[in-house]
Design an enzyme around this catalytic site. Structure first.
Site, PDB file in Angstrom:
ATOM      1  N   GLU A 201       0.869  -1.053  -0.034  1.00  0.00           N
ATOM      2  CA  GLU A 201      -0.123   0.054   0.072  1.00  0.00           C
ATOM      3  C   GLU A 201       0.756   1.093  -0.161  1.00  0.00           C
ATOM      4  O   GLU A 201       1.211   1.607   0.848  1.00  0.00           O
ATOM      5  CB  GLU A 201      -0.888   0.140   1.287  1.00  0.00           C
ATOM      6  CG  GLU A 201      -1.838  -1.313   1.069  1.00  0.00           C
ATOM      7  CD  GLU A 201      -2.943  -1.055   0.286  1.00  0.00           C
ATOM      8  OE1 GLU A 201      -3.390   0.123   0.019  1.00  0.00           O
ATOM      9  OE2 GLU A 201      -3.612  -2.317   0.012  1.00  0.00           O
TER      10      GLU A 201
ATOM     11  N   CYS B 144      -2.015   9.315   2.302  1.00  0.00           N
ATOM     12  CA  CYS B 144      -1.728   8.698   0.778  1.00  0.00           C
ATOM     13  C   CYS B 144      -2.910   9.398  -0.121  1.00  0.00           C
ATOM     14  O   CYS B 144      -2.936   9.068  -1.305  1.00  0.00           O
ATOM     15  CB  CYS B 144      -1.746   7.302   0.894  1.00  0.00           C
ATOM     16  SG  CYS B 144      -3.199   6.383   1.592  1.00  0.00           S
TER      17      CYS B 144
END
Ligand code: NAP
Length: 470
Positions: free
Chosen positions: A243, A277
Site C-alpha cells: 500500500e 496517501c
C-alpha cells in the site's frame, strides 16, 4: 501472548518525541536482528495454534479489543495526537475508525468460507464432488507508516487474526506508542501466546530480517515507494501486499456543485497536514469555474488554523519532523524556481509547513509528478475533459481520484478513464470506509486492503475433491 519488546532486556531504546516541539512522549525498545529472528521463530511455532483457533474465539478477541478501545478512545486519541501529526480532532476520528476496523474484522471472521465446485462441468468428472475453503497463510509480517498509526495497524492485525494467521507487527519508529497500546489490549484477551507480536525497532536495522526470512509467508507493507521497492527486492517467493503513496487528482467539471467540491477538496488537501496517501495534490478545474473555484480554494486554505495539535480549535498540525517539512519546502521552491505561481502559503517554521496552493506548475517540476506528502495542492485549468483525464493520468501513481459533476454520463466516462484503484464521484480522493476494497495501481501498490479484501489476501484457497464411486 508474547511481546518481544517487553521480554528482552533493554539494550537500546527509541525515544519518541512530539514533532511539534520535540518534547518527550515516551520510549520503546529498539529491537535488533536477533530479536527479529526470535519473533519469527515464535510466530512459526504459534502458527499451528492460530490456524486451529475457532472463529468464535477470533471474533471474541477482536470484539473485546474493539470494546476496550471504544472505552479508552480519548486516551488513544491523545496518544495519536502527541506522538504523531494529527490534531486531536483528527486523532479522535482515527480512534473511532479503528474500533470499526476491528469490529468489521470480527464480523468477517464468521464469513471466512469457501464454496462448492461444479466439477461435473468437465467431461469425465461427473462423479467428482468438492469444494474449496480459505486457509490462513501462516506468518504475516505487518509494517505500518506514521500517518495513521492506529487504524492502519488495525487494518493489518485485525484481518490477520480474523483469518487465523500469526502476525508480527513492526510499527513506524516515530509513532510506535499508540500501536503498543493497541497490542496491550490484545494481551488482555485469550489470544494464545505468540499469535500477535510487536517488534519495535528501526526498519533499516530489522526490516531486512523480517521481510526476507523464508519462514514468513506474507509481508503486508504500508508506506512509501522507496521502502516498498526495497522490500520487494528482499522478500523472495512470498505473498506481498504493497500500500504505497500517491499524488491524487480531483477533476472539477463546470457543472459541479462548487460549494460541495470546495468542502471536499479543501478537507482532502489539508487533512493531517497533507500527510495522507489520499491527499488531494492536483486539482483540474474546467475553464468556466477556474477563477471562482481557485479564489475560494485559496481563501479557505488561508484561514486554516495551524498550531498546537492538542488545542481543540487547531485545524492542522506539523509534519512528522523537520526533515519532512524541509522536503516539502524543497519541492515548493523547485516549482517556484521553474515558474510556478504561489497563490498562498509557502512558509515553514520548524516542522510546520503552511497550507500552500500553487498554480502554473509545469511538468518539469518535481512536485508535478512526485508525492508531496504535505499540505500543498496544485491547481490546473482545463477546457476539454479529455485533456483533464490525460493530465490526471500522466503520473506514475494511481491510488484514488475524485470527480465533481452533476452529469451522470460524464461521471461514468471520467471515472472509467482515470487510472487508479478507486474513483469517488462528488467526493474527493480522500474518501474511504474501512470495509471497501482499497489500494492502488501503477506505483501506488499491489493488492487490496479493506478488511474483507485483506482477509482474502491473507488466506489461500485450498481445493478438496472427492472421487465418488456410484
Ligand atoms: P516509510 O518511510 O516507507 O516507512 C514505513 C515503514 O517502513 C516504517 O515502519 C519504517 O520503519 C519501515 N521501514 C523502513 N525501512 C525499512 C526496510 N528496509 N525494511 C522494512 N521496513 C522498513 O513511510 P512513512 O513515511 O511512514 O509513510 C508515508 C508513506 O506511506 C507515504 O508515501 C504514504 O502515501 C504512504 N501511505 C500509503 C497508504 C496506503 O494505504 N496506500 C496509507 C498510508 C500511507 P522505520 O520507521 O523504523 O523507518
Amino acid at each position: 501472548m508474547s511481546m518481544v519488546a517487553s521480554v528482552i532486556e533493554k539494550e537500546s531504546t527509541i525515544t519518541v518525541v512530539n514533532p511539534q516541539d520535540g518534547s518527550f512522549v515516551g520510549e520503546v525498545y529498539s529491537a535488533n536482528e536477533a530479536d527479529a529472528q526470535r519473533a519469527i521463530a515464535i510466530a512459526v511455532a504459534a502458527a499451528g495454534i492460530a490456524k486451529k483457533l475457532p472463529a468464535h474465539v477470533r471474533m471474541s478477541v477482536l470484539n473485546q479489543v474493539a470494546d476496550a478501545l471504544f472505552q479508552q478512545k480519548e486516551l488513544f486519541a491523545q496518544m495519536i495526537a502527541r506522538e504523531g501529526i494529527k490534531t486531536i480532532n483528527e486523532a479522535r476520528k482515527e480512534a473511532i475508525r479503528c474500533v470499526d476496523t476491528l469490529r468489521i474484522s470480527a464480523e468477517e471472521a464468521r464469513r471466512l468460507t469457501g464454496e462448492t465446485i461444479a466439477f461435473d462441468q468437465a467431461p469425465g468428472s461427473e462423479n467428482k464432488f468438492g469444494y474449496y475453503k480459505r486457509l490462513p497463510l501462516g506468518v504475516v509480517v505487518a509494517i505500518t507508516p506514521f500517518n495513521d498509526p492506529l487504524n492502519l495497524v488495525a487494518h493489518k492485525i485485525g484481518p490477520a487474526i480474523a483469518a487465523g494467521n500469526t502476525v508480527i507487527l513492526m510499527p513506524h519508529s516515530e509513532t510506535p506508542l499508540v500501536a503498543k497500546m493497541l497490542i496491550e489490549l490484545f494481551a488482555k484477551t485469550e489470544l494464545p501466546e505468540g499469535v500477535l507480536q510487536l517488534v519495535t525497532g528501526r526498519g533499516e536495522i530489522i526490516g531486512d530480517v523480517l521481510v526476507s526470512d523464508p519462514r514468513v509467508n506474507m509481508v503486508s507493507f504500508t508506506g512509501g515507494s522507496s521502502v516498498g521497492n526495497k522490500i520487494l527486492a528482499q522478500t523472495g517467493l512470498k505473498k506481498v501486499a504493497m500500500e504505497l503513496g500517491s499524488n491524487c487528482p480531483a477533476v472539477i467539471l463546470a457543472d459541479a456543485d462548487i460549494e460541495h467540491a470546495l468542502d471536499a477538496t479543501v478537507s482532502g488537501a489539508f487533512w493531517a497536514a497533507g500527510q495522507n496517501c489520499l491527499h488531494v495534490q492536483r486539482i483540474y478545474i474546467q475553464d468556466e469555474l477556474y477563477a471562482q473555484f481557485s479564489q475560494a480554494f485559496v481563501k479557505r486554505a488561508q484561514t486554516i488554523l495551524m498550531g498546537d495539535k492538542l488545542q481543540e480549535d487547531t485545524e492542522m498540525g506539523p509534519m512528522i519532523n523537520e526533515k519532512a517539512a524541509l522536503k516539502v519546502e524543497f519541492l515548493v521552491n523547485d516549482a517556484l524556481s521553474k515558474g510556478a505561481t504561489l497563490l498562498c502559503g509557502g512558509n515553514r517554521k520548524g516542522a510546520f509547513y503552511q497550507a500552500t496552493v500553487l498554480a502554473d506548475v509545469s511538468n518539469d517540476c518535481l512536485i508535478a509528478k512526485e508525492e508531496v506528502f504535505g499540505p500543498v495542492t496544485l491547481l490546473y485549468r482545463f477546457d476539454d475533459i479529455e485533456e483533464a483525464i490525460a493530465m490526471a493520468n500522466d503520473v506514475d501513481y494511481g491510488l484514488q481520484a475524485g470527480v465533481f459533476t452533476r452529469d451522470l454520463d460524464l461521471a461514468f466516462k471520467v471515472a472509467d478513464s482515470l487510472e487508479c484503484g478507486g474513483v469517488m464521484i462528488n467526493e474527493s480522493s480522500d474518501y474511504r470506509i474501512d470495509a471497501m476494497p482499497f489500494g492502488g495501481v501503477k506505483g501506488s501498490g499491489l493488492g487490496r486492503e479493506g478488511v474483507m479484501s485483506t482477509i482474502h489476501e491473507m488466506t489461500a484457497a485450498k481445493t478438496y475433491c472427492f472421487n465418488l464411486r456410484k
